[in-house]
Design a protein around this motif. Structure first.
Motif, PDB file in Angstrom:
ATOM      1  N   ALA A  98       1.035  -1.132   0.167  1.00  0.00           N
ATOM      2  CA  ALA A  98       0.099   0.047  -0.049  1.00  0.00           C
ATOM      3  C   ALA A  98       0.892   1.261  -0.086  1.00  0.00           C
ATOM      4  N   GLY A  99       2.271   1.045   0.052  1.00  0.00           N
ATOM      5  CA  GLY A  99       2.999   2.343   0.015  1.00  0.00           C
ATOM      6  C   GLY A  99       3.170   3.092   1.539  1.00  0.00           C
ATOM      7  N   LEU A 100       2.887   2.316   2.567  1.00  0.00           N
ATOM      8  CA  LEU A 100       2.711   3.030   3.607  1.00  0.00           C
ATOM      9  C   LEU A 100       4.327   3.281   4.236  1.00  0.00           C
ATOM     10  N   PRO A 101       4.606   4.334   5.140  1.00  0.00           N
ATOM     11  CA  PRO A 101       5.862   4.388   5.585  1.00  0.00           C
ATOM     12  C   PRO A 101       6.161   3.628   6.917  1.00  0.00           C
ATOM     13  N   ILE A 102       6.635   2.354   6.545  1.00  0.00           N
ATOM     14  CA  ILE A 102       6.549   1.258   7.763  1.00  0.00           C
ATOM     15  C   ILE A 102       8.060   1.671   8.554  1.00  0.00           C
ATOM     16  N   THR A 103       8.891   1.900   7.987  1.00  0.00           N
ATOM     17  CA  THR A 103      10.270   2.333   8.809  1.00  0.00           C
ATOM     18  C   THR A 103      10.161   3.495   9.627  1.00  0.00           C
ATOM     19  N   GLU A 104       9.358   4.286   9.246  1.00  0.00           N
ATOM     20  CA  GLU A 104       9.117   5.700  10.124  1.00  0.00           C
ATOM     21  C   GLU A 104       8.420   5.331  11.690  1.00  0.00           C
ATOM     22  N   PRO A 105       8.852   6.300  12.409  1.00  0.00           N
ATOM     23  CA  PRO A 105       8.526   6.237  13.823  1.00  0.00           C
ATOM     24  C   PRO A 105       6.834   6.535  13.862  1.00  0.00           C
ATOM     25  N   THR A 106       6.190   6.812  12.717  1.00  0.00           N
ATOM     26  CA  THR A 106       4.716   7.018  12.999  1.00  0.00           C
ATOM     27  C   THR A 106       4.055   5.464  12.901  1.00  0.00           C
ATOM     28  N   SER A 107       2.803   5.430  13.234  1.00  0.00           N
ATOM     29  CA  SER A 107       1.896   4.064  13.185  1.00  0.00           C
ATOM     30  C   SER A 107       1.231   4.024  11.928  1.00  0.00           C
ATOM     31  N   ASN A 108       0.733   2.754  11.653  1.00  0.00           N
ATOM     32  CA  ASN A 108      -0.251   2.757  10.494  1.00  0.00           C
ATOM     33  C   ASN A 108      -1.118   1.335  10.915  1.00  0.00           C
ATOM     34  N   MET A 109      -2.254   1.591  10.883  1.00  0.00           N
ATOM     35  CA  MET A 109      -3.099   0.323  10.863  1.00  0.00           C
ATOM     36  C   MET A 109      -3.170  -0.242   9.802  1.00  0.00           C
ATOM     37  N   VAL A 110      -3.375  -1.740   9.526  1.00  0.00           N
ATOM     38  CA  VAL A 110      -3.859  -2.280   8.350  1.00  0.00           C
ATOM     39  C   VAL A 110      -4.847  -3.343   8.820  1.00  0.00           C
ATOM     40  N   VAL A 111      -5.788  -3.253   7.794  1.00  0.00           N
ATOM     41  CA  VAL A 111      -6.800  -4.470   8.169  1.00  0.00           C
ATOM     42  C   VAL A 111      -6.685  -5.289   6.636  1.00  0.00           C
ATOM     43  N   THR A 149      -8.816 -12.698   8.851  1.00  0.00           N
ATOM     44  CA  THR A 149      -8.827 -11.395   8.900  1.00  0.00           C
ATOM     45  C   THR A 149      -7.762 -10.803   9.619  1.00  0.00           C
ATOM     46  N   GLU A 150      -6.695 -10.142   9.269  1.00  0.00           N
ATOM     47  CA  GLU A 150      -5.335  -9.752   9.835  1.00  0.00           C
ATOM     48  C   GLU A 150      -5.618  -8.215  10.208  1.00  0.00           C
ATOM     49  N   VAL A 151      -5.600  -7.895  11.504  1.00  0.00           N
ATOM     50  CA  VAL A 151      -5.528  -6.538  11.851  1.00  0.00           C
ATOM     51  C   VAL A 151      -4.130  -6.238  12.432  1.00  0.00           C
ATOM     52  N   ALA A 152      -3.353  -5.033  12.047  1.00  0.00           N
ATOM     53  CA  ALA A 152      -2.170  -4.980  12.803  1.00  0.00           C
ATOM     54  C   ALA A 152      -1.595  -3.515  12.607  1.00  0.00           C
ATOM     55  N   VAL A 153      -0.949  -3.148  13.913  1.00  0.00           N
ATOM     56  CA  VAL A 153      -0.523  -1.663  13.730  1.00  0.00           C
ATOM     57  C   VAL A 153       1.247  -1.760  13.821  1.00  0.00           C
ATOM     58  N   ILE A 154       1.548  -0.904  12.824  1.00  0.00           N
ATOM     59  CA  ILE A 154       2.876  -1.290  12.211  1.00  0.00           C
ATOM     60  C   ILE A 154       3.655   0.159  12.566  1.00  0.00           C
ATOM     61  N   GLY A 205      -5.598   7.173   9.991  1.00  0.00           N
ATOM     62  CA  GLY A 205      -6.983   6.242   9.671  1.00  0.00           C
ATOM     63  C   GLY A 205      -6.467   4.910   9.543  1.00  0.00           C
ATOM     64  N   ILE A 206      -7.358   3.973   9.004  1.00  0.00           N
ATOM     65  CA  ILE A 206      -7.180   2.731   8.845  1.00  0.00           C
ATOM     66  C   ILE A 206      -7.191   2.302   7.181  1.00  0.00           C
ATOM     67  N   VAL A 207      -5.953   1.368   6.856  1.00  0.00           N
ATOM     68  CA  VAL A 207      -5.930   1.131   5.550  1.00  0.00           C
ATOM     69  C   VAL A 207      -6.749  -0.354   5.515  1.00  0.00           C
ATOM     70  N   LEU A 208      -7.398  -0.658   4.321  1.00  0.00           N
ATOM     71  CA  LEU A 208      -8.059  -1.747   4.308  1.00  0.00           C
ATOM     72  C   LEU A 208      -7.519  -2.389   3.053  1.00  0.00           C
ATOM     73  N   THR A 209      -7.257  -3.872   2.959  1.00  0.00           N
ATOM     74  CA  THR A 209      -6.720  -4.701   1.702  1.00  0.00           C
ATOM     75  C   THR A 209      -7.386  -6.090   1.888  1.00  0.00           C
ATOM     76  N   ILE A 255      -9.222   2.431   1.421  1.00  0.00           N
ATOM     77  CA  ILE A 255      -9.099   1.173   0.769  1.00  0.00           C
ATOM     78  C   ILE A 255      -8.132   1.178  -0.304  1.00  0.00           C
ATOM     79  N   THR A 256      -7.208   0.272  -0.429  1.00  0.00           N
ATOM     80  CA  THR A 256      -5.902   0.391  -1.322  1.00  0.00           C
ATOM     81  C   THR A 256      -6.283   0.227  -2.734  1.00  0.00           C
ATOM     82  N   GLU A 257      -5.316   0.770  -3.649  1.00  0.00           N
ATOM     83  CA  GLU A 257      -5.874   0.904  -5.171  1.00  0.00           C
ATOM     84  C   GLU A 257      -6.449  -0.543  -5.753  1.00  0.00           C
ATOM     85  N   ASP A 258      -5.583  -1.432  -5.362  1.00  0.00           N
ATOM     86  CA  ASP A 258      -5.821  -2.937  -5.833  1.00  0.00           C
ATOM     87  C   ASP A 258      -5.719  -4.035  -4.676  1.00  0.00           C
TER      88      ASP A 258
END
Length: 254
Positions: A61-74, A81-86, A200-204, A227-230
């Motif tokens: 999804a192109g999220l900045p996973i190595t940065e010190p900010t958090s992202n939630m992926v569902v 169903t996988e829910v994760a905070v990265i 926000g939350i990213v849905l894939t 929702i991610t592009e594909d």
């Protein structure tokens, strides 16, 4: 299956043993990990990397996973169903439930069987889900005709079904997904929760395409939903990107 893919990737040059990356659910056990690794090695892999599906989805999804900010992926696939905070190239919190598109198809199949005494196949159930299925009540219900076998007479029969009925059939699976997301938000550390409010939350995953699911999650959580592009290929694209950047992969692999 793995041998076939490896052969295709190597253009039938059998002497080459490639690196292989396998996406696995975040709730996988040690025994399952070993089974997956051994399967890939016996299929001809030189080196096997296991990556958790939400992490692969975040990369795809192109999220900045190595940065010190958090992202939630569902990531809502066929089986789980996988829910994760990265954050900082690691999974801070993850939860995996064995509910996904396959359980929804089975619920639709059973609903039609019990309500209309009509037997349909799994492909028909999936077609119903993707055509008129929705997770959020719409003002105008959609209708479609389905064909199956009447269980009383054994004769093929056509019936009509609408989106409200389909939603009723899969309501338990939808509730489980919503509760899993809410549970993850409750377990997220406060500092990281602040980032999720902004990002926000990213849905894939394939079920992310279910009509109204983003609206339902937006209403239930009060957070922006993207929702991610594909959604169907986000995890695959992410695993490919991870394999291209082998140093990053060594950081995030299991």
């Amino acid at each position: 299956m793995l041998r076939y893919f490896i052969k295709k990737a190597n253009n039938r040059r059998t002497l080459i043993r490639p690196r292989v990356i396998v996406c696995v659910p975040s709730g996988i056990t040690q025994v399952e990990k070993r089974a997956v690794r051994e399967s890939a090695e016996s299929a001809g892999a030189r080196e096997v990397f296991l990556i958790e599906e939400p992490m692969a989805a975040a990369i795809g999804a192109g999220l900045p996973i190595t940065e010190p900010t958090s992202n939630m992926v569902v990531d809502i696939g066929g089986g789980t169903t996988e829910v994760a905070v990265i954050s900082l190239a690691g999974i801070v919190y993850s939860k995996s439930v064995r509910v996904g598109g396959d359980k929804m198809d089975e619920a639709i199949l059973q609903y039609i069987k019990s309500t209309y005494n009509l037997l349909i196949g799994e492909r028909s159930a999936e077609l119903i889900k993707t055509t008129v299925g929705n997770a959020y009540r719409d003002e105008k219900a959609e209708h479609m005709q389905i064909k199956g076998r009447d269980l009383a007479t054994g004769i093929p029969k056509i019936i009509g079904i609408d989106s409200d009925e389909v939603r009723q059939a899969i309501i338990e699976q939808i509730k489980t997904i919503v509760e899993t997301v809410k549970s993850a938000l409750e377990q997220t550390p406060p500092e990281l929760a602040a980032d999720i409010v902004d990002n926000g939350i990213v849905l894939t995953g394939g079920v992310a395409l279910l009509k109204g699911l983003d609206n339902l999650l937006r209403e239930e959580t009060g957070l922006p939903i993207t929702i991610t592009e594909d959604p169907l290929t986000t995890v695959v694209i992410g695993s490919g990107k991870a394999l291209d950047e082998i140093d990053t992969l060594r950081e995030i692999m299991i």
